[in-house]
Design an enzyme around this catalytic site. Structure first.
Site, PDB file in Angstrom:
ATOM      1  N   GLU A 139     -12.930   0.774 -11.363  1.00  0.00           N
ATOM      2  CA  GLU A 139     -12.766   2.150 -11.829  1.00  0.00           C
ATOM      3  C   GLU A 139     -14.099   2.850 -12.074  1.00  0.00           C
ATOM      4  OE1 GLU A 139     -12.331   2.172 -16.584  1.00  0.00           O
ATOM      5  OE2 GLU A 139     -10.583   1.372 -15.525  1.00  0.00           O
ATOM      6  N   GLU A 175       8.435   5.746  -4.605  1.00  0.00           N
ATOM      7  CA  GLU A 175       9.837   6.058  -4.892  1.00  0.00           C
ATOM      8  C   GLU A 175      10.329   7.339  -4.229  1.00  0.00           C
ATOM      9  OE1 GLU A 175      10.135   5.929  -9.160  1.00  0.00           O
ATOM     10  OE2 GLU A 175      10.462   3.763  -9.155  1.00  0.00           O
TER      11      GLU A 175
END
Length: 298
Positions: A110, A79
């Site tokens: 992870e 963004e």
């Protein structure tokens, strides 16, 4: 047990609630996310001040996380371009499991600390970069591997966690603890822990962009007008900041590839867009200074 994993003492019969009460319980719990970020505000301010010199020196923002935290980091990185014209190559989002993990969970990714380190090395992390390490638990192996590689490369490291005393916050140059406690749905850190991370990332990156002269007053004057909505926003921002009508704003913006900063300076000073751009370049893109011949005080 980690606070984020501890079963909440509130709403033990959540599954029996009427829908209206269920929604209220979930919404009300989110308020704690705001409180957690407010408590971390001094550390966020330190992070902005520490990151600024590296950004001015051409460094990058590199986000590394897994699961929800990783997706929030990628979101913040993506963004920055439409909002502040921050170059794509200077906002890098890394998520455990690779780009596909944005859409489909990659189980076990992870837990790979070595891959976290390799991913940082793949993007050639260096001493001008700022690496944001994101983990609700604060102990995700992928994130800790990325942290180690970032530190060894001389990058500034910012560790975001939702548990006090977490390794990612302790081992980073600046630790940002968002102590959101247990979740209404026990262990679901996509709830207020994720909300707190989103607020913290918004706050950090937006404050940094303000300091990088991407904002004039409180107007986002360095947006990238890449669609119809943003084109309209560029016109409205120019009209407001330059005190002109729509026709003047549109004509000037069309002459400078819809760069709002340039249009404001050109209209306010009655100069051509090329001259306006030169004035902005001379003062590191500060509209305020460009309008006052370098005097930063007005």
């Amino acid at each position: 047990m980690l606070k984020t994993e501890t079963p909440s003492s509130q709403h033990p019969d959540l599954d029996l609630y009427p829908v209206a009460d269920l929604v209220s319980a979930l919404v009300d719990d989110q308020l704690e996310a705001v409180s957690a970020v407010r408590a971390a505000a001094p550390d966020l301010a330190r992070a902005v001040e520490a990151a600024l010199p590296r950004m001015l020196d051409g460094g990058r923002l590199i986000y590394a996380g897994a699961g929800t935290s990783g997706r929030l980091g990628v979101l913040d990185s993506v963004e920055l371009y439409p909002t502040f014209s921050w170059p794509h190559e200077r906002a890098v989002g890394l998520i455990a499991g690779g780009a596909g993990a944005m859409f489909v969970a990659v189980e076990g990714a992870e837990d790979d600390a070595a891959q976290g380190g390799r991913d940082l090395l793949t993007v050639k992390v260096g001493p001008r970069d700022v690496v944001l390490l994101l983990a609700a638990s604060g102990a995700t192996p992928y994130v800790l591997g990325a942290l180690q590689a970032a530190r060894e490369a001389g990058a500034l490291t910012l560790g975001f966690a939702n548990n006090t005393g977490a390794p990612v916050a302790r081992q980073a140059h600046i630790g940002i603890t968002l102590d959101t406690g247990s979740e209404v749905i026990s262990g679901s850190t996509r709830l207020k822990a994720g909300t707190a991370q989103k607020i913290a990332l918004n706050t950090f990156s937006s404050a940094l962009m303000v300091r990088l002269n991407k904002v004039y007053g409180n107007l986002m004057v360095d947006l990238k007008a890449s669609n119809a909505k943003l084109l309209q926003r560029a016109v409205a921002l120019t009209m407001r900041a330059a005190g002109c009508d729509e026709a003047v704003a549109m004509a000037t913006l069309q002459g400078c590839d819809f760069h709002v900063k340039v249009a404001i300076v050109a209209i306010r000073l009655g100069i051509g867009v090329d001259t306006a751009r030169e004035r902005l370049d001379a003062v590191s893109g500060s509209v305020r200074q460009a309008l006052t011949s370098g005097d930063p005080s007005p």
